[in-house]
Motif scaffolding. Structure first.
Motif, mmCIF file in Angstrom:
data_model
loop_
_atom_site.group_PDB
_atom_site.id
_atom_site.type_symbol
_atom_site.label_atom_id
_atom_site.label_comp_id
_atom_site.label_asym_id
_atom_site.label_seq_id
_atom_site.Cartn_x
_atom_site.Cartn_y
_atom_site.Cartn_z
ATOM 1 N N TYR A 127 0.788 -1.228 0.000
ATOM 2 C CA TYR A 127 0.000 0.000 0.000
ATOM 3 C C TYR A 127 0.829 1.292 0.000
ATOM 4 O O TYR A 127 0.331 2.332 -0.398
ATOM 5 N N PHE A 128 2.065 1.248 0.486
ATOM 6 C CA PHE A 128 2.775 2.497 0.763
ATOM 7 C C PHE A 128 4.079 2.622 -0.025
ATOM 8 O O PHE A 128 5.132 2.165 0.424
ATOM 9 N N PRO A 129 4.032 3.264 -1.187
ATOM 10 C CA PRO A 129 5.264 3.560 -1.916
ATOM 11 C C PRO A 129 5.993 4.764 -1.328
ATOM 12 O O PRO A 129 7.117 5.075 -1.721
ATOM 13 N N GLU A 130 5.348 5.453 -0.395
ATOM 14 C CA GLU A 130 5.944 6.609 0.283
ATOM 15 C C GLU A 130 5.194 6.832 1.587
ATOM 16 O O GLU A 130 4.198 6.164 1.879
ATOM 17 N N SER A 131 5.681 7.779 2.377
ATOM 18 C CA SER A 131 5.019 8.108 3.638
ATOM 19 C C SER A 131 3.635 8.685 3.357
ATOM 20 O O SER A 131 3.379 9.225 2.274
ATOM 21 N N ALA A 132 2.737 8.570 4.354
ATOM 22 C CA ALA A 132 1.355 8.991 4.133
ATOM 23 C C ALA A 132 0.746 9.552 5.407
ATOM 24 O O ALA A 132 1.069 9.114 6.513
ATOM 25 N N VAL A 133 -0.149 10.522 5.232
ATOM 26 C CA VAL A 133 -0.902 11.071 6.360
ATOM 27 C C VAL A 133 -1.854 9.996 6.873
ATOM 28 O O VAL A 133 -2.451 9.243 6.098
#
Length: 389
Positions: free
Chosen positions: A91-97
């Motif tokens: 789900y997370f290719p980068e950091s997320a809120v």
């Protein structure tokens, strides 16, 4: 921006409150033995000594309540919270809120890291509940590796199995490797293009980074793959699991525990999982410890060459984390094993102790070698600032 960085484990919680502009660390500490007798919090402020206070911590909520009480004395307004999440999964290719959706995704991928993700999701939920006015950010260890080339992350298993169970190389320590790339690139004035980042601690991994992009890493579906570590065996023939199950009568859980918690340097040395203890015994002639260090250095050099192959070369090697930063002897021996690639260490530079990034290679080395203290907390805080500001 003043950011609180939280790193939650199944029975522990580390924290650091820092400013992203000045990089000042206002406070940091750790809550240990959460849900276990003998729990305590170690807390320090403005670089001062850490005070260890016994306190009952039945769960993570109680630990966070005690930590927020301590942070009130610092008199710094918290403007955002960053959470280290071990496994971001698919789900997370980068950091997320943090939202209801992203928090649910952290829980969904938790079977890939059950000892960490469930606790991390719980802590995120508690922080949202206690301080709903504060934004929270998920910073997965796996995100930096998400977009490595498919030929590096895909396993040669049936596609329906791979797709149904999301089996691939996820890696770990991505936040540290990303920080090392950023620091090395700044330190060398942008002249670094093919970097092998060596995060050598109790857990250890290498990462091949070409112009900021992860090209390959040594950890796989889980952090068990790759290098020999403190208590993890690292890469071995996967049929070993089947053999032990059939011939030794060991259960899957027993094999899992053995390979993750009873193997590695601890198993080979028969002494300790801490390389400092093993090196001390090595110098006294302990044959098992001599073999443990020899295996460790050999495997590290072998995998550095493998990482270089993924980029068709390397111009820089950077050592970081506890062993990478702290052991000049291991750095020297690993690089000596890479002498056939033109890697050459300056013995005097290698012995210098510093909290700053520094070059330790000889002027005529074909590859620049650095020691770079890692700072995952700052990297997480910078992501919080970027996403919340």
């Amino acid at each position: 921006m003043n950011v609180l960085v939280i790193n939650a484990g199944s029975s522990s919680l580390k924290y650091q409150l820092l400013n992203t502009k000045t990089r000042e660390v206002f406070a940091k500490g750790n809550a240990e033995r959460i849900g276990i007798d003998g729990s305590f919090i170690g807390h320090s402020e403005h670089g001062g000594p850490k005070a260890k206070t016994p306190v009952e911590l039945p769960d993570h909520r109680a630990a966070l309540q005690e930590i927020f009480k301590l942070l009130k004395s610092v008199d710094v307004k918290i403007e955002g919270i960053g959470h280290r999440v071990v496994q971001g999964g698919w789900y997370f290719p980068e950091s997320a809120v943090v939202t209801d959706e992203t928090l649910a995704q952290v829980r969904e991928v938790a079977p890939l890291a059950p000892l960490h993700n469930y606790a991390e999701a719980d802590v995120i939920e508690i922080c949202r509940d206690m301080y709903p006015e504060l934004g929270n950010v998920i910073v997965p260890d796996t995100a930096f590796h998400y977009n490595m080339p498919e030929h590096a992350w895909r396993y040669a298993l049936p596609r329906d199995v791979v797709e149904r169970y999301h089996i691939r190389k996820y890696g770990a320590h991505g936040t540290s490797h990303r920080y090392i790339w950023r620091t090395v690139n700044e330190f060398t004035g942008g002249s670094t293009h093919k970097l092998v980042s060596c995060h050598l601690g109790s857990g250890a991994s290498l990462c091949a980074i070409e112009d900021g992009r992860c090209m390959d890493t040594t950890m796989g579906l889980t952090p068990l793959d790759g290098l020999i570590m403190g208590t993890r065996c690292g890469t071995l023939d996967p049929a070993t699991v089947f053999y032990l199950y059939r011939e030794a009568g060991m259960s899957i859980d027993e094999i899992d525990t053995m390979m993750n918690k009873q193997s590695g340097l601890l198993a080979v040395s028969g002494l300790s999982s801490d390389s400092r203890d093993i090196r001390a015994a090595e110098h006294e002639g302990d044959e098992k410890c001599i073999m443990a260090i020899s295996m460790y250095n050999y495997r590290c050099a072998q995998l550095i060459a493998e990482m270089a192959a993924s980029m068709q070369g390397m111009d820089t090697i950077a050592f970081t984390a506890g062993t990478g930063e702290g052991s000049s002897e291991i750095r020297y021996k690993v690089c000596d094993l890479l002498g056939w690639l033109g890697v050459k260490i300056d013995p005097e530079l290698n012995e210098i102790q510093s909290d700053d990034a520094r070059v330790i290679s000889a002027p005529d080395s074909a590859v620049k070698v650095l020691v770079v203290p890692t700072n995952e907390e700052l990297m997480i805080a910078l992501d919080v600032e970027a996403l919340l500001s």
